[in-house]
Design an enzyme around this catalytic site. Sequence first.
Site, PDB file in Angstrom:
ATOM      1  N   ALA A  66       0.857  -1.191   0.000  1.00  0.00           N
ATOM      2  CA  ALA A  66       0.000   0.000   0.000  1.00  0.00           C
ATOM      3  C   ALA A  66       0.884   1.229   0.000  1.00  0.00           C
ATOM      4  O   ALA A  66       2.070   1.155   0.333  1.00  0.00           O
ATOM      5  CB  ALA A  66      -0.901   0.016   1.242  1.00  0.00           C
ATOM      6  N   TYR A 131      -4.992   9.521   1.989  1.00  0.00           N
ATOM      7  CA  TYR A 131      -4.715   8.116   2.329  1.00  0.00           C
ATOM      8  C   TYR A 131      -6.017   7.403   2.695  1.00  0.00           C
ATOM      9  O   TYR A 131      -6.339   6.337   2.166  1.00  0.00           O
ATOM     10  CB  TYR A 131      -3.708   8.055   3.481  1.00  0.00           C
ATOM     11  CG  TYR A 131      -3.503   6.671   4.059  1.00  0.00           C
ATOM     12  CD1 TYR A 131      -2.802   5.697   3.373  1.00  0.00           C
ATOM     13  CD2 TYR A 131      -4.036   6.339   5.315  1.00  0.00           C
ATOM     14  CE1 TYR A 131      -2.620   4.424   3.903  1.00  0.00           C
ATOM     15  CE2 TYR A 131      -3.856   5.077   5.857  1.00  0.00           C
ATOM     16  CZ  TYR A 131      -3.152   4.121   5.148  1.00  0.00           C
ATOM     17  OH  TYR A 131      -2.983   2.865   5.679  1.00  0.00           O
ATOM     18  N   LYS A 135      -7.857   4.445   0.529  1.00  0.00           N
ATOM     19  CA  LYS A 135      -8.006   3.104   1.127  1.00  0.00           C
ATOM     20  C   LYS A 135      -9.485   2.696   1.117  1.00  0.00           C
ATOM     21  O   LYS A 135      -9.814   1.541   0.865  1.00  0.00           O
ATOM     22  CB  LYS A 135      -7.451   3.090   2.560  1.00  0.00           C
ATOM     23  CG  LYS A 135      -5.935   3.223   2.674  1.00  0.00           C
ATOM     24  CD  LYS A 135      -5.162   2.040   2.097  1.00  0.00           C
ATOM     25  CE  LYS A 135      -5.333   0.766   2.886  1.00  0.00           C
ATOM     26  NZ  LYS A 135      -4.458  -0.307   2.328  1.00  0.00           N
TER      27      LYS A 135
HETATM   28  P1  NDP Z   1       4.456  -0.666   5.109  1.00  0.00           P
HETATM   29  O1  NDP Z   1       4.571   0.758   4.687  1.00  0.00           O
HETATM   30  O2  NDP Z   1       5.396  -1.225   6.115  1.00  0.00           O
HETATM   31  O3  NDP Z   1       4.530  -1.608   3.830  1.00  0.00           O
HETATM   32  C1  NDP Z   1       3.887  -1.277   2.648  1.00  0.00           C
HETATM   33  C2  NDP Z   1       4.604  -2.017   1.559  1.00  0.00           C
HETATM   34  O4  NDP Z   1       3.980  -1.665   0.326  1.00  0.00           O
HETATM   35  C3  NDP Z   1       6.083  -1.640   1.437  1.00  0.00           C
HETATM   36  O5  NDP Z   1       6.874  -2.810   1.411  1.00  0.00           O
HETATM   37  C4  NDP Z   1       6.146  -0.918   0.105  1.00  0.00           C
HETATM   38  O6  NDP Z   1       7.312  -1.177  -0.621  1.00  0.00           O
HETATM   39  C5  NDP Z   1       4.993  -1.565  -0.608  1.00  0.00           C
HETATM   40  N1  NDP Z   1       4.621  -0.768  -1.771  1.00  0.00           N
HETATM   41  C6  NDP Z   1       4.416   0.560  -1.855  1.00  0.00           C
HETATM   42  N2  NDP Z   1       4.158   0.904  -3.129  1.00  0.00           N
HETATM   43  C7  NDP Z   1       4.224  -0.242  -3.852  1.00  0.00           C
HETATM   44  C8  NDP Z   1       4.060  -0.543  -5.214  1.00  0.00           C
HETATM   45  N3  NDP Z   1       3.797   0.390  -6.131  1.00  0.00           N
HETATM   46  N4  NDP Z   1       4.186  -1.823  -5.609  1.00  0.00           N
HETATM   47  C9  NDP Z   1       4.467  -2.806  -4.711  1.00  0.00           C
HETATM   48  N5  NDP Z   1       4.640  -2.570  -3.411  1.00  0.00           N
HETATM   49  C10 NDP Z   1       4.509  -1.299  -2.980  1.00  0.00           C
HETATM   50  O7  NDP Z   1       2.953  -0.871   5.560  1.00  0.00           O
HETATM   51  P2  NDP Z   1       2.329  -1.838   6.653  1.00  0.00           P
HETATM   52  O8  NDP Z   1       2.924  -3.184   6.530  1.00  0.00           O
HETATM   53  O9  NDP Z   1       2.328  -1.138   7.949  1.00  0.00           O
HETATM   54  O10 NDP Z   1       0.820  -1.853   6.122  1.00  0.00           O
HETATM   55  C11 NDP Z   1       0.171  -3.035   5.655  1.00  0.00           C
HETATM   56  C12 NDP Z   1      -1.275  -2.705   5.383  1.00  0.00           C
HETATM   57  O11 NDP Z   1      -1.900  -2.265   6.588  1.00  0.00           O
HETATM   58  C13 NDP Z   1      -1.518  -1.603   4.354  1.00  0.00           C
HETATM   59  O12 NDP Z   1      -2.637  -1.931   3.579  1.00  0.00           O
HETATM   60  C14 NDP Z   1      -1.840  -0.388   5.196  1.00  0.00           C
HETATM   61  O13 NDP Z   1      -2.653   0.547   4.497  1.00  0.00           O
HETATM   62  C15 NDP Z   1      -2.562  -1.024   6.358  1.00  0.00           C
HETATM   63  N6  NDP Z   1      -2.511  -0.257   7.601  1.00  0.00           N
HETATM   64  C16 NDP Z   1      -1.316   0.176   8.109  1.00  0.00           C
HETATM   65  C17 NDP Z   1      -1.280   0.919   9.269  1.00  0.00           C
HETATM   66  C18 NDP Z   1       0.016   1.413   9.845  1.00  0.00           C
HETATM   67  O14 NDP Z   1      -0.003   2.022  10.927  1.00  0.00           O
HETATM   68  N7  NDP Z   1       1.173   1.166   9.207  1.00  0.00           N
HETATM   69  C19 NDP Z   1      -2.514   1.247  10.004  1.00  0.00           C
HETATM   70  C20 NDP Z   1      -3.702   0.707   9.409  1.00  0.00           C
HETATM   71  C21 NDP Z   1      -3.676  -0.014   8.250  1.00  0.00           C
HETATM   72  P3  NDP Z   1       8.646  -0.291  -0.429  1.00  0.00           P
HETATM   73  O15 NDP Z   1       9.195  -0.742   0.882  1.00  0.00           O
HETATM   74  O16 NDP Z   1       9.459  -0.691  -1.611  1.00  0.00           O
HETATM   75  O17 NDP Z   1       8.179   1.127  -0.439  1.00  0.00           O
END
Ligand code: NDP
Length: 308
Positions: A66, A131, A135
């Site tokens: 994401a 954001y 979402k």
């Molecule tokens: P992270 O930011 O840790 O991980 C998101 C990942 O998405 C990263 O590895 C990033 O890659 C990857 N990404 C971004 N753009 C692309 C792309 N174009 N193609 C492929 N991969 C991509 O997020 P979380 O693990 O924390 O979040 C997981 C889920 O939980 C998401 O859906 C988020 O919206 C949701 N969420 C997260 C919260 C939070 O506090 N973090 C709260 C509530 C929900 P790269 O490392 O290369 O940028």
Amino acid sequence: MRLLLLGRNGQVGWELQRSLAPLGEVIALDRHSTLPDGGSGDLSDLEGLRAAVRGLRPDVIVNAAAFTAVDRAESEPEQTHAINAEAPGVLAEAAQAAGAWLVHYSTDYVFDGSGSTPWVEEDATGPLSVYGSTKLEGEQRIAAACERHLILRTSWVYAARGGNFAKTMLRLAAERERLTVIDDQYGAPTGAELIADVTALVLRQLCAQSPSTFAGAGIHHLAAAGETTWNGYARFVLDTARELRPDLPLKAEEVTPVPTSAFPMPARRPLNSRLDTRRLRGTFNLALPPWQQGVRRMLTEILNPEAV
Ligand code: NDP
């Protein structure tokens, strides 16, 4: 069973590589992954995503990727929309065509943060940021395109790997006598480990059903039990760090509460991020531990590696 995992290097994606492994063959991709038939793990490459699902024919797609940079999203709305709204829609169409389950993660930021009771899944949404609104659109596109979908809305995600709020508090507490931390946003810090473990347990139940039924599909709230504020979270981190490592030179004796307005940010945050998790726990017969348990474990890993 074959599982396609997108976003393998994120907080949740990394833990999913571990938790999904016992379910079957996991093909884990990141944004740089390419497959021989034009398939791609880049969520901004919609044709590549379609080709990846067509080529791999997974039974389950888990999308942990994401655009999560909440403040940057305000100035990059098109890129955010492509990754958080369009790509999930494409994955949902591809999952439907393949007869696969799609597991996706969403956020407390789909709500406007009003009131003080925990949000249930049917509550009216009202995102305050790019954001949050992208979402939400991702959720809607998935629900419209794929019957076998599971959307897990979570909150305040942390992991031991990489940067996180607790590490920032520990660094600042070593540098300053006094910390100033927001005290009017309420939620539950939720570990990526817990999210990944619950995902695997739920998938196990979903995939055991006959192909014609999909009880349990839809949106579920997934967060650790209990609630706190960022200020309460910071105090818990410092108290636990002092207990685990009395030798640490933590100067900060005080964590001063301030309102959100004290730290102007490009994206507005909801004040009430409490999520009611009864549907998830009831549907899948699961228990969710108090938030302190996971944070304490993460701090033990960070501060006291020889003890784990
Ligand atoms: P992270 O930011 O840790 O991980 C998101 C990942 O998405 C990263 O590895 C990033 O890659 C990857 N990404 C971004 N753009 C692309 C792309 N174009 N193609 C492929 N991969 C991509 O997020 P979380 O693990 O924390 O979040 C997981 C889920 O939980 C998401 O859906 C988020 O919206 C949701 N969420 C997260 C919260 C939070 O506090 N973090 C709260 C509530 C929900 P790269 O490392 O290369 O940028």
